[in-house]
Motif scaffolding. Structure first.
Motif, PDB file in Angstrom:
ATOM      1  N   LEU A 139      12.807  29.091  13.020  1.00 28.29           N
ATOM      2  CA  LEU A 139      11.372  28.798  13.062  1.00 28.29           C
ATOM      3  C   LEU A 139      10.973  28.301  14.452  1.00 28.29           C
ATOM      4  CD1 LEU A 139       8.634  28.462  11.658  1.00 28.29           C
ATOM      5  CD2 LEU A 139       9.375  26.172  10.928  1.00 28.29           C
ATOM      6  N   ALA A 140      11.772  27.399  15.028  1.00 24.36           N
ATOM      7  CA  ALA A 140      11.471  26.897  16.372  1.00 24.36           C
ATOM      8  C   ALA A 140      11.420  28.038  17.379  1.00 24.36           C
ATOM      9  CB  ALA A 140      12.518  25.863  16.788  1.00 24.36           C
ATOM     10  N   ARG A 141      12.319  28.979  17.234  1.00 28.11           N
ATOM     11  CA  ARG A 141      12.333  30.123  18.141  1.00 28.11           C
ATOM     12  C   ARG A 141      11.094  30.999  17.933  1.00 28.11           C
ATOM     13  NH1 ARG A 141      16.803  31.625  16.638  1.00 28.11           N
ATOM     14  NH2 ARG A 141      16.319  33.492  15.441  1.00 28.11           N
ATOM     15  N   GLU A 142      10.712  31.195  16.682  1.00 28.00           N
ATOM     16  CA  GLU A 142       9.544  32.033  16.365  1.00 28.00           C
ATOM     17  C   GLU A 142       8.263  31.460  16.953  1.00 28.00           C
ATOM     18  OE1 GLU A 142       9.269  32.484  12.181  1.00 28.00           O
ATOM     19  OE2 GLU A 142      11.186  33.555  11.992  1.00 28.00           O
ATOM     20  N   VAL A 143       8.089  30.148  16.852  1.00 24.99           N
ATOM     21  CA  VAL A 143       6.833  29.527  17.305  1.00 24.99           C
ATOM     22  C   VAL A 143       6.919  29.033  18.746  1.00 24.99           C
ATOM     23  CG1 VAL A 143       6.159  28.919  14.955  1.00 24.99           C
ATOM     24  CG2 VAL A 143       7.424  27.254  16.352  1.00 24.99           C
ATOM     25  N   GLY A 144       8.099  29.105  19.341  1.00 19.53           N
ATOM     26  CA  GLY A 144       8.254  28.702  20.733  1.00 19.53           C
ATOM     27  C   GLY A 144       8.149  27.208  20.965  1.00 19.53           C
ATOM     28  N   LYS A 145       8.703  26.420  20.031  1.00 17.97           N
ATOM     29  CA  LYS A 145       8.622  24.964  20.156  1.00 17.97           C
ATOM     30  C   LYS A 145      10.010  24.339  20.115  1.00 17.97           C
ATOM     31  CE  LYS A 145       3.912  24.723  18.394  1.00 17.97           C
ATOM     32  NZ  LYS A 145       2.959  24.193  17.375  1.00 17.97           N
ATOM     33  N   THR A 146      10.094  23.103  20.591  1.00 14.60           N
ATOM     34  CA  THR A 146      11.357  22.382  20.683  1.00 14.60           C
ATOM     35  C   THR A 146      11.947  22.129  19.299  1.00 14.60           C
ATOM     36  OG1 THR A 146      10.901  21.338  22.803  1.00 14.60           O
ATOM     37  CG2 THR A 146      12.331  20.129  21.297  1.00 14.60           C
ATOM     38  N   LEU A 147      13.263  22.275  19.211  1.00 12.35           N
ATOM     39  CA  LEU A 147      14.010  21.952  17.996  1.00 12.35           C
ATOM     40  C   LEU A 147      14.497  20.516  18.112  1.00 12.35           C
ATOM     41  CD1 LEU A 147      15.285  23.138  15.343  1.00 12.35           C
ATOM     42  CD2 LEU A 147      17.360  23.532  16.716  1.00 12.35           C
ATOM     43  N   MET A 148      14.011  19.647  17.230  1.00  9.56           N
ATOM     44  CA  MET A 148      14.339  18.217  17.242  1.00  9.56           C
ATOM     45  C   MET A 148      15.473  17.960  16.256  1.00  9.56           C
ATOM     46  SD  MET A 148      11.846  15.069  16.172  1.00  9.56           S
ATOM     47  CE  MET A 148      10.724  15.149  17.569  1.00  9.56           C
ATOM     48  N   ILE A 149      16.619  17.520  16.777  1.00 10.22           N
ATOM     49  CA  ILE A 149      17.844  17.423  15.992  1.00 10.22           C
ATOM     50  C   ILE A 149      18.196  15.980  15.626  1.00 10.22           C
ATOM     51  CG2 ILE A 149      20.352  17.758  16.080  1.00 10.22           C
ATOM     52  CD1 ILE A 149      18.971  20.354  15.727  1.00 10.22           C
ATOM     53  N   HIS A 150      18.524  15.790  14.344  1.00  3.19           N
ATOM     54  CA  HIS A 150      19.180  14.575  13.852  1.00  3.19           C
ATOM     55  C   HIS A 150      20.659  14.920  13.711  1.00  3.19           C
ATOM     56  CE1 HIS A 150      19.735  11.116  10.920  1.00  3.19           C
ATOM     57  NE2 HIS A 150      20.752  11.905  10.568  1.00  3.19           N
ATOM     58  N   ASN A 151      21.512  14.188  14.414  1.00  2.00           N
ATOM     59  CA  ASN A 151      22.955  14.457  14.382  1.00  2.00           C
ATOM     60  C   ASN A 151      23.695  13.147  14.159  1.00  2.00           C
ATOM     61  OD1 ASN A 151      25.578  15.533  14.803  1.00  2.00           O
ATOM     62  ND2 ASN A 151      25.449  14.986  16.963  1.00  2.00           N
ATOM     63  N   ARG A 152      24.286  13.015  12.989  1.00  2.00           N
ATOM     64  CA  ARG A 152      25.051  11.801  12.703  1.00  2.00           C
ATOM     65  C   ARG A 152      26.452  12.188  12.234  1.00  2.00           C
ATOM     66  NH1 ARG A 152      23.192   6.484   9.102  1.00  2.00           N
ATOM     67  NH2 ARG A 152      24.787   5.090   9.965  1.00  2.00           N
ATOM     68  N   GLU A 153      27.417  11.904  13.082  1.00  2.00           N
ATOM     69  CA  GLU A 153      28.833  12.141  12.789  1.00  2.00           C
ATOM     70  C   GLU A 153      29.094  13.607  12.431  1.00  2.00           C
ATOM     71  OE1 GLU A 153      30.277   9.273   9.975  1.00  2.00           O
ATOM     72  OE2 GLU A 153      29.546   7.564  11.144  1.00  2.00           O
ATOM     73  N   ALA A 154      28.476  14.505  13.198  1.00  2.00           N
ATOM     74  CA  ALA A 154      28.622  15.935  12.909  1.00  2.00           C
ATOM     75  C   ALA A 154      28.633  16.771  14.187  1.00  2.00           C
ATOM     76  CB  ALA A 154      27.499  16.393  11.976  1.00  2.00           C
ATOM     77  N   ASP A 155      29.175  16.209  15.262  1.00  2.00           N
ATOM     78  CA  ASP A 155      29.116  16.877  16.564  1.00  2.00           C
ATOM     79  C   ASP A 155      29.678  18.292  16.526  1.00  2.00           C
ATOM     80  OD1 ASP A 155      28.100  14.501  17.488  1.00  2.00           O
ATOM     81  OD2 ASP A 155      29.864  13.955  18.673  1.00  2.00           O
ATOM     82  N   ALA A 156      30.884  18.449  16.002  1.00  2.98           N
ATOM     83  CA  ALA A 156      31.561  19.751  16.040  1.00  2.98           C
ATOM     84  C   ALA A 156      30.788  20.795  15.257  1.00  2.98           C
ATOM     85  CB  ALA A 156      32.986  19.616  15.510  1.00  2.98           C
ATOM     86  N   ASP A 157      30.317  20.424  14.073  1.00  2.00           N
ATOM     87  CA  ASP A 157      29.558  21.382  13.263  1.00  2.00           C
ATOM     88  C   ASP A 157      28.231  21.736  13.920  1.00  2.00           C
ATOM     89  OD1 ASP A 157      31.251  21.945  11.025  1.00  2.00           O
ATOM     90  OD2 ASP A 157      30.833  19.942  10.257  1.00  2.00           O
ATOM     91  N   LEU A 158      27.584  20.754  14.549  1.00  3.21           N
ATOM     92  CA  LEU A 158      26.322  21.025  15.224  1.00  3.21           C
ATOM     93  C   LEU A 158      26.527  22.035  16.356  1.00  3.21           C
ATOM     94  CD1 LEU A 158      23.297  20.315  15.604  1.00  3.21           C
ATOM     95  CD2 LEU A 158      24.047  18.606  17.272  1.00  3.21           C
ATOM     96  N   LEU A 159      27.540  21.820  17.172  1.00  3.15           N
ATOM     97  CA  LEU A 159      27.812  22.735  18.274  1.00  3.15           C
ATOM     98  C   LEU A 159      28.146  24.128  17.746  1.00  3.15           C
ATOM     99  CD1 LEU A 159      29.943  20.386  20.556  1.00  3.15           C
ATOM    100  CD2 LEU A 159      27.547  21.044  20.874  1.00  3.15           C
ATOM    101  N   ARG A 160      28.922  24.184  16.688  1.00  2.00           N
ATOM    102  CA  ARG A 160      29.286  25.477  16.104  1.00  2.00           C
ATOM    103  C   ARG A 160      28.058  26.251  15.638  1.00  2.00           C
ATOM    104  NH1 ARG A 160      29.548  26.725  10.878  1.00  2.00           N
ATOM    105  NH2 ARG A 160      29.604  24.527  10.218  1.00  2.00           N
ATOM    106  N   ILE A 161      27.182  25.576  14.929  1.00  2.35           N
ATOM    107  CA  ILE A 161      26.011  26.257  14.367  1.00  2.35           C
ATOM    108  C   ILE A 161      25.053  26.694  15.466  1.00  2.35           C
ATOM    109  CG2 ILE A 161      23.957  25.926  12.923  1.00  2.35           C
ATOM    110  CD1 ILE A 161      25.765  23.966  11.248  1.00  2.35           C
ATOM    111  N   LEU A 162      24.773  25.807  16.421  1.00  5.40           N
ATOM    112  CA  LEU A 162      23.827  26.178  17.471  1.00  5.40           C
ATOM    113  C   LEU A 162      24.411  27.217  18.421  1.00  5.40           C
ATOM    114  CD1 LEU A 162      21.993  22.834  18.283  1.00  5.40           C
ATOM    115  CD2 LEU A 162      21.360  24.661  16.711  1.00  5.40           C
ATOM    116  N   ASP A 163      25.734  27.262  18.541  1.00 11.52           N
ATOM    117  CA  ASP A 163      26.363  28.343  19.309  1.00 11.52           C
ATOM    118  C   ASP A 163      26.172  29.686  18.620  1.00 11.52           C
ATOM    119  OD1 ASP A 163      27.264  26.930  21.482  1.00 11.52           O
ATOM    120  OD2 ASP A 163      29.286  26.612  20.687  1.00 11.52           O
TER     121      ASP A 163
END
Length: 281
Positions: free
Chosen positions: A139-163
């Motif tokens: 959705l952020a990509r479709e509308v051209g707006k910043t993706l605001m992330i909450h990340n708590r104790e999930a660094d590896a999974d966050l990097l994997r998904i956004l990659d």
């Protein structure tokens, strides 16, 4: 019997003209109206505020508030702990809200492993959070707006998904609370790191180190109110007018004057949220 130590009544830091609050939850703050919170923030020199809703109902209220106050902006999404609420009706409405000019970011979405461990009965599973994060990223990509992330104790999974997902225009890690190593990784990816009151906590030397690493243009300051109240008021309710305490701590850590830091993060706020600088007042 010893008396319980009284907590000092919170008060704003010395005015830092033009500082911003890049992430707060005005609809969750208690004791005053949204208008009163905004008025106190303006009186304390805060120029711009981005208010966020944790679920669809709060996102609606955040967007409504942003329409009523010219220096208030909204971010709209479903919080990762509530990702199981992202049904088709929620997707339709969030897609509409995301296209509103008063919505400046898609968030907060992301991952939260802490609450999966500590309150699994009321927290969305990691699989539900991942599906929600992927949808919000699209959705952020479709509308051209910043993706605001909450990340708590999930660094590896966050990097994997956004990659794995095509990149949105910008990624912002709100209330950054990971290691200095994760800060370096995020910096290398061009992401924005936003620091809240926990950077002031006495034992958070690692977080202060992370704040010192962030280059100009990739740093924001926030309250995450009513949570993360900065020292010396930790444990009391937070609100945007208190953001200056966090700003002073970060400025000292980075070897900057408060005024220099305020100008830096204000410019980043405008750019990250797609605002004209003339919107400040």
């Amino acid at each position: 019997m010893s008396k319980k130590k009284s907590r000092p009544q919170p008060f704003p830091a010395p005015e830092i003209t033009g500082i911003v609050d890049a992430h707060t939850h005005l609809t969750s703050c208690r004791g005053s109206s949204i208008a009163e919170f905004v008025e106190r923030a303006i009186a304390g020199g805060i120029g711009e505020i981005c208010t966020v809703g944790d679920d669809l109902a709060e996102a609606e209220l955040a967007l409504q508030a942003a329409r009523q106050h010219h220096n208030l902006h909204a971010a709209c999404a479903i919080h990762p702990t509530k990702a199981h609420q992202l049904d088709e009706n929620a997707k339709i409405r969030l897609s509409e809200m995301a296209r509103d000019e008063n919505c400046v970011a898609i968030g907060e979405t992301g991952l939260d492993s802490y609450w999966i461990e500590h309150s699994p009965e009321s927290t969305a599973t990691l699989e539900q959070q991942e599906a929600s994060l992927r949808w919000h990223t699209q959705l952020a990509r479709e509308v051209g707006k910043t993706l605001m992330i909450h990340n708590r104790e999930a660094d590896a999974d966050l990097l994997r998904i956004l990659d794995d997902e095509p990149a949105p225009p910008q990624v912002m890690l709100h209330c950054f609370s990971s290691s200095a190593a994760m800060a370096r990784e995020a910096i290398d990816r061009g992401w924005i790191l936003s620091f809240a009151g926990n950077v002031t906590f006495k034992r958070n030397d690692e977080l202060r180190k992370a704040a010192s690493l962030v280059p100009k243009g990739q740093l924001l300051i926030e309250t995450d109110a009513p949570f993360m109240t900065p020292e010396p008021f930790r444990g009391a309710p937070n609100e945007p007018s208190l953001v200056g305490h966090t700003a002073l701590c970060v400025a000292q850590q980075r070897g900057q004057s408060p005024e220099e830091l305020a100008a830096e993060v204000r410019g980043t706020y405008y750019r990250v949220y797609g605002l004209a600088t003339e919107s400040a007042s």
